[in-house]
Design a protein around this motif. Structure first.
Motif, PDB file in Angstrom:
ATOM      1  N   THR A 240       0.830  -1.203   0.000  1.00  0.00           N
ATOM      2  CA  THR A 240       0.000   0.000   0.000  1.00  0.00           C
ATOM      3  C   THR A 240       0.866   1.255   0.000  1.00  0.00           C
ATOM      4  O   THR A 240       0.561   2.240  -0.691  1.00  0.00           O
ATOM      5  CB  THR A 240      -0.924   0.010   1.225  1.00  0.00           C
TER       6      THR A 240
ATOM      7  N   GLY B  23       1.475   5.155  -2.808  1.00  0.00           N
ATOM      8  CA  GLY B  23       1.562   6.566  -2.460  1.00  0.00           C
ATOM      9  C   GLY B  23       2.959   7.129  -2.604  1.00  0.00           C
ATOM     10  O   GLY B  23       3.149   8.274  -3.031  1.00  0.00           O
TER      11      GLY B  23
ATOM     12  N   ARG C 170       5.680  10.819  -4.959  1.00  0.00           N
ATOM     13  CA  ARG C 170       6.596  11.856  -4.476  1.00  0.00           C
ATOM     14  C   ARG C 170       8.063  11.434  -4.475  1.00  0.00           C
ATOM     15  O   ARG C 170       8.953  12.267  -4.269  1.00  0.00           O
ATOM     16  CB  ARG C 170       6.204  12.271  -3.057  1.00  0.00           C
TER      17      ARG C 170
END
Length: 342
Positions: free
Chosen positions: A304, A308, A312
């Motif tokens: 997970t 994300g 970045r």
């Protein structure tokens, strides 16, 4: 040609009784769109190699796709270039270093032809305006894998029913195996950004006491470079799970460098066929396909986290040297001295 012209005149004469027929309009017979001709050479079997049909829909162009061995790519390209009709050459390969010198020489000899090298591993190429390189970002990958290791150690510590086994801090065994200093620093920058409490130690010497005898319960190891299968087997005796960065990875690593996304190949092709969108120089990228994770070994929280993180990580990895330099003095000095990173 004379024969075709005679047929056209005969047809015109036969139609004269029906309608007037003058000389053919030669200007109307010329093509109104100049379609660029591109040679695409696929070296070996890179997992991101596009099909001819995909390339055909990526731009209004004439495309010749060849699957060639690395040893033959240059002779094939020279043979097609000698015909004088190419506007672009794209090489799709695992490692750009295998073609770097040849591309530089061909680009210099053919300044009106654009050259693009698309690969997993970048190599220094000419800075000429007719050469572009699209590859994965090795520093971004190292940073990302370090951050995922930090997430993994957090998951292990949180799930442990006996946190005292870790001495208050998760422990990771690190083995340098050829990754350059910039990649290694990026790995540690990502590791400590994700988990500031991680403890890193070197692989114990052969014949030394088992780590458990020192109170360590090591869950994870990391290899900065390329370890052969036999060595990986030995390392598994120290830590049950291993990650790799700085190379194509080793068999059995739970987290390792992945491969370039096919969408990047198509983007490079679009640049190549359009003089208005052409972007020479080095273009390093990082996306979801850049990291390979074994979901049978990796904790679900780490899987997970990657979704994300990859958004970045590219920007943060550009500051990897500064992030490494900002580590606590004791941590940075230990890493520099133990793994020869200064």
């Amino acid at each position: 040609m004379k024969r075709q012209w005679g047929i056209a005149m005969a047809t015109c004469a036969a139609a004269a009784g029906v309608a007037g027929c003058g000389a053919p309009d030669l200007a109307a017979l010329r093509p109104t769109v100049d379609k660029p001709a591109v040679l695409v050479e696929i070296l070996g079997s890179p997992p991101f190699a596009p099909s001819a049909s995909e390339l055909a829909t990526a731009g209004a162009t004439s495309v010749d796709v060849m699957h060639v061995p690395t040893s033959a790519w240059r002779s094939k390209a020279e043979a097609v270039l000698s015909k004088g009709h190419l506007t672009g050459v794209m090489l799709v390969c695992d490692d750009a270093s295998a073609v770097a010198s040849g591309v530089d020489e061909l680009a210099s000899a053919n300044p009106s032809v654009r050259f693009a090298v698309v690969s997993d591993d970048p190599a220094p190429l000419s800075t000429s305006d007719n050469v572009a390189e699209i590859a994965q970002d090795p520093v971004g990958i190292a940073y990302s894998i370090g951050a995922l290791c930090g997430e993994w150690m957090t998951a292990v510590t949180s799930a442990s029913t006996n946190a005292s086994v870790y001495g208050g801090a998760p422990t990771l065994v690190y083995v340098p195996r050829g990754a350059n200093a910039t990649e290694q620093k990026a790995f540690f920058a990502g590791l400590y950004q994700a988990n500031a409490e991680v403890r890193v130690m070197a692989l114990p010497e052969a014949g030394s006491q088992n780590l458990a005898s020192y109170g360590y319960a090591v869950e994870l190891g990391a290899i900065g470079g390329s370890a052969p299968p036999a060595e990986m087997q030995m390392l598994r005796g120290v830590a049950p799970n291993w990650v790799c960065f700085g190379s194509a990875g080793a068999s059995g690593c739970a987290i390792a460098p992945g491969h370039l996304a096919q969408s990047e190949v198509l983007r490079a092709f679009r640049w190549l066929v359009s003089s208005s969108s052409w972007q020479p120089g080095e273009h390093l990228v990082l996306d979801l396909s850049s990291i390979a994770l074994d979901d049978k070994q990796v904790p679900a929280s780490v899987l997970t986290a990657w979704a994300g993180l990859q958004v970045r990580a590219e920007a943060q990895s550009q500051q990897a040297n500064a992030l490494f330099a900002a580590l606590p003095d004791t941590v940075r000095s230990y890493l520099e001295n133990t793994f020869h990173l200064s």
